[in-house]
Design a protein around this motif. Structure first.
Motif, short mmCIF file in Angstrom:
data_model
loop_
_atom_site.label_atom_id
_atom_site.label_comp_id
_atom_site.label_asym_id
_atom_site.label_seq_id
_atom_site.Cartn_x
_atom_site.Cartn_y
_atom_site.Cartn_z
N SER A 141 -38.23 44.86 -30.58
CA SER A 141 -39.23 43.98 -29.99
C SER A 141 -39.75 44.67 -28.74
N LYS A 142 -41.00 45.07 -28.78
CA LYS A 142 -41.57 45.84 -27.68
C LYS A 142 -41.95 44.91 -26.53
N PRO A 143 -41.66 45.34 -25.30
CA PRO A 143 -42.10 44.54 -24.15
C PRO A 143 -43.63 44.45 -24.13
N VAL A 195 -42.39 50.25 -20.43
CA VAL A 195 -41.23 50.19 -19.56
C VAL A 195 -41.46 51.09 -18.35
N SER A 196 -41.15 50.59 -17.18
CA SER A 196 -41.29 51.37 -15.95
C SER A 196 -40.03 52.21 -15.72
N SER A 197 -40.23 53.49 -15.47
CA SER A 197 -39.11 54.41 -15.28
C SER A 197 -38.15 53.93 -14.19
N GLY A 198 -36.87 53.96 -14.51
CA GLY A 198 -35.85 53.63 -13.53
C GLY A 198 -35.64 52.15 -13.29
N LYS A 199 -36.20 51.30 -14.13
CA LYS A 199 -36.03 49.85 -13.96
C LYS A 199 -35.09 49.29 -15.02
N PRO A 200 -34.21 48.37 -14.65
CA PRO A 200 -33.36 47.73 -15.67
C PRO A 200 -34.25 47.04 -16.71
N THR A 201 -33.91 47.19 -17.97
CA THR A 201 -34.73 46.64 -19.04
C THR A 201 -33.84 46.09 -20.14
N ARG A 202 -34.26 44.98 -20.72
CA ARG A 202 -33.56 44.42 -21.88
C ARG A 202 -34.37 44.77 -23.13
N PHE A 203 -33.67 45.32 -24.11
CA PHE A 203 -34.28 45.68 -25.39
C PHE A 203 -33.67 44.78 -26.46
#
Length: 162
Positions: free
Chosen positions: A25-27, A31-39
């Protein structure tokens, strides 16, 4: 003892037995480099008792994180796996790049049928940006990027004194 007819039927029904990832599921934004992200990965035939890990590839590095799986649709054996990255795991010093996300079980990647379905676009505000003017141009491509005057850097998160 299984008979050869049953074994042949099993081989012909691989799609209903083998776990595979159908998509990430694409945000809504890259995605911004170096940011916590849920995939979130969506797939079929995951096994509740397996110890799945999320497998990431980006900018010539590979890492894994824990995953949490849950069944979405029991009738169709549809599952979801959620994976969180920490702030520096997605860091890459390239203007734009791709993050490939997949699941692994005991170090073995789970199948996917279309590699384009397991990639996520990403970007870095600071890569190759050394001036305010260049940051303004990057902001046109990625509205979260902004110039931090206190540190003279292009970032998507200036500290309060920047």
């Amino acid at each position: 003892n299984r008979n050869s007819t049953q074994e042949c039927a099993d081989r012909n029904d691989v799609e209903n037995q083998c776990p595979y990832v159908s998509r990430v599921s694409k945000p809504s934004e890259p995605v911004s480099s170096g940011k916590p992200t849920r995939f979130e990965l969506v797939g079929y035939n995951f096994q509740q008792d397996s110890n799945y890990r999320c497998h990431f590839e980006l900018c010539n590095k590979t890492f894994t994180t824990a995953s949490t799986i849950q069944q979405i649709d029991a009738a169709n054996s549809l599952w979801s796996a959620q994976c969180d990255t920490s702030d520096m795991q997605t860091f890459c010093d390239e203007k734009s790049y791709t993050i490939t996300v997949n699941l692994e079980d005991a170090g073995v990647l789970i199948d996917n049928y279309d590699l384009s379905n397991v990639t996520v676009p990403a970007y870095s505000c600071s890569a190759a940006v050394t001036t305010c003017g260049a940051c303004v141009y990057r902001h046109k491509q990625h509205p979260n990027c902004g110039w931090c005057s206190g540190t003279s850097t292009c970032s998507d998160a200036c500290s309060s004194d920047s």
